[in-house]
Design a protein around this motif. Structure first.
Motif, PDB file in Angstrom:
ATOM      1  N   GLY A  69       9.444 -11.252   8.688  1.00  0.00           N
ATOM      2  CA  GLY A  69      10.715 -11.049   7.999  1.00  0.00           C
ATOM      3  C   GLY A  69      11.816 -11.903   8.596  1.00  0.00           C
ATOM      4  N   ASP A  70      11.828 -11.986   9.922  1.00  0.00           N
ATOM      5  CA  ASP A  70      12.834 -12.790  10.616  1.00  0.00           C
ATOM      6  C   ASP A  70      12.657 -14.273  10.301  1.00  0.00           C
ATOM      7  N   LEU A  71      11.412 -14.734  10.262  1.00  0.00           N
ATOM      8  CA  LEU A  71      11.161 -16.144   9.960  1.00  0.00           C
ATOM      9  C   LEU A  71      11.448 -16.476   8.500  1.00  0.00           C
ATOM     10  N   ALA A  79      18.052 -23.366  10.458  1.00  0.00           N
ATOM     11  CA  ALA A  79      17.994 -21.982  10.913  1.00  0.00           C
ATOM     12  C   ALA A  79      16.535 -21.554  11.129  1.00  0.00           C
ATOM     13  N   LEU A  80      15.643 -21.979  10.239  1.00  0.00           N
ATOM     14  CA  LEU A  80      14.218 -21.663  10.402  1.00  0.00           C
ATOM     15  C   LEU A  80      13.672 -22.330  11.661  1.00  0.00           C
ATOM     16  N   ARG A  85      11.579 -21.979  17.154  1.00  0.00           N
ATOM     17  CA  ARG A  85      11.690 -22.327  18.583  1.00  0.00           C
ATOM     18  C   ARG A  85      11.825 -21.071  19.439  1.00  0.00           C
ATOM     19  N   ARG A  86      12.608 -20.106  18.962  1.00  0.00           N
ATOM     20  CA  ARG A  86      12.800 -18.863  19.723  1.00  0.00           C
ATOM     21  C   ARG A  86      11.478 -18.138  19.927  1.00  0.00           C
ATOM     22  N   TYR A  87      10.704 -18.011  18.868  1.00  0.00           N
ATOM     23  CA  TYR A  87       9.431 -17.296  18.967  1.00  0.00           C
ATOM     24  C   TYR A  87       8.340 -18.126  19.643  1.00  0.00           C
TER      25      TYR A  87
END
Length: 191
Positions: A69-71, A79-80, A85-87
């Motif tokens: 959902g976050d992706l 933004a994607l 990168r964060r995950y």
């Protein structure tokens, strides 16, 4: 919030099948050096994440539905990429409940892209109840499923724990204890 259970408290006599040596080997975190993946149960994944943090590694635990959902939420490519990168950053990423909910094509694409980014670079641990062979029921595209499973299965350590739910076992034990307490109280009140 799930109560955290230490691996030392795991009752190996309860499941009908468990390979404790695989779990103990994974707890050494040697798999991180090879960017090996793991497949297992939530309790084991939580312990691996805790062990990684205690060993000065980075770890992130996320529910699969939350991750996807976050992706899927960002409305721009930048933004994607930032979310990816964060995950992709933690030394070990622990994804819980993969395959519990059906995925759209978009979610399956994102999961594949995400796993591909970590593939052979960082370790990913997934927990699931469905066997890889049954992922066709969850992911809409057979080619995507084959590619995703291929990446996850390459250099994988599988923690197979078979048997009835440990949560159900603990619930039965609590019910039996309460019933015993109630019958003990009613027996005392009659005397």
């Amino acid at each position: 919030m799930t109560q955290f259970k230490l691996i030392a408290d795991f009752d190996c006599s309860w499941p009908t099948q468990v390979d404790r040596s695989v779990i103990e080997e994974l707890m050494t975190l040697q798999f991180l050096a090879d960017a090996t993946h793991g497949v297992g149960k939530k309790m084991c994944a939580c312990n691996l994440g805790c062990q990684a943090i205690l060993s000065s590694q980075t770890a992130l635990f996320v529910i699969a539905g939350q991750l996807l959902g976050d992706l899927a939420a960002p409305d721009s490519d930048s933004a994607l990429r930032s979310k990816l990168r964060r995950y992709a950053a933690p030394d070990v990423l622990l994804i819980d409940e993969v395959g519990y909910l059906s995925c759209s094509n978009r979610h399956a694409d994102l999961l594949f892209e995400f796993v591909s980014r970590r593939y052979q670079h960082k370790s990913t641990v997934v927990t699931m109840k469905k066997a890889f062979a049954d992922w066709g029921e969850v992911f809409p595209n057979a080619a995507r499923v084959v590619s995703l499973v291929d990446r996850l299965m390459h250099r994988v350590a599988v923690m197979r724990i078979e048997g009835e739910s440990y949560c159900a076992k603990e619930a039965q034990e609590r019910l039996a204890a309460r019933a015993g307490q109630r019958s003990g109280k009613s027996g005392r009140s009659k005397s």
